[in-house]
Design a protein around this motif. Sequence first.
Motif, PDB file in Angstrom:
ATOM      1  N   GLU A   9       0.834  -1.208   0.000  1.00  0.00           N
ATOM      2  CA  GLU A   9       0.000   0.000   0.000  1.00  0.00           C
ATOM      3  C   GLU A   9       0.866   1.254   0.000  1.00  0.00           C
ATOM      4  OE1 GLU A   9      -2.911   2.106   3.156  1.00  0.00           O
ATOM      5  OE2 GLU A   9      -3.347  -0.002   2.776  1.00  0.00           O
ATOM      6  N   ASN A  10       1.920   1.271   0.783  1.00  0.00           N
ATOM      7  CA  ASN A  10       2.820   2.426   0.835  1.00  0.00           C
ATOM      8  C   ASN A  10       3.521   2.646  -0.499  1.00  0.00           C
ATOM      9  OD1 ASN A  10       2.203   3.126   3.445  1.00  0.00           O
ATOM     10  ND2 ASN A  10       3.855   1.915   4.341  1.00  0.00           N
ATOM     11  N   GLN A  13       1.271   4.627  -2.972  1.00  0.00           N
ATOM     12  CA  GLN A  13       0.967   6.023  -2.702  1.00  0.00           C
ATOM     13  C   GLN A  13       1.977   6.925  -3.409  1.00  0.00           C
ATOM     14  OE1 GLN A  13       0.815   6.518   1.528  1.00  0.00           O
ATOM     15  NE2 GLN A  13      -1.136   5.461   1.716  1.00  0.00           N
ATOM     16  N   ASP A  15       4.145  10.326  -3.752  1.00  0.00           N
ATOM     17  CA  ASP A  15       4.763  11.370  -2.944  1.00  0.00           C
ATOM     18  C   ASP A  15       4.808  12.639  -3.795  1.00  0.00           C
ATOM     19  OD1 ASP A  15       6.125  12.858  -1.103  1.00  0.00           O
ATOM     20  OD2 ASP A  15       8.041  11.827  -1.382  1.00  0.00           O
ATOM     21  N   ASN A  16       3.649  13.285  -3.951  1.00  0.00           N
ATOM     22  CA  ASN A  16       3.573  14.431  -4.847  1.00  0.00           C
ATOM     23  C   ASN A  16       4.339  15.648  -4.341  1.00  0.00           C
ATOM     24  OD1 ASN A  16       1.744  14.820  -2.828  1.00  0.00           O
ATOM     25  ND2 ASN A  16       0.122  15.612  -4.141  1.00  0.00           N
TER      26      ASN A  16
END
Length: 107
Positions: A9-10, A13, A15-16
């Motif tokens: 899951e990480n 994601q 990291d915008n």
Amino acid sequence: MQLEDKDEENEMQLDNDNMSYEELLTIGDGIGNVSTGYNEGVIYAKMMQRKFSFSTTVPRVDAEASCICHEEYAEGDDIGKLEYGHEYHVGCIKEWLAQKKLVPHLQ
């Protein structure tokens, strides 16, 4: 959820905060345009329309302008009036409400 699931899951994601402008544009191209506003049918259902005319505007205000485009109304302009009473150019308010469900603030 198992520890392995959390790792996956990480990884998914974004990291915008640490992405370049080009990377963000690429993501935007992939996602496309997401509208949070009303569809055209709802907009027209909520709006009364008329043609602007100096002869029927009482009281006449020479410098009357739309709070969206800040252009003065001209004879024959298509005007849209929302239920709370404020008027706008039809094209301006239609575009505005298609993007957001909040009415513009009067300035």
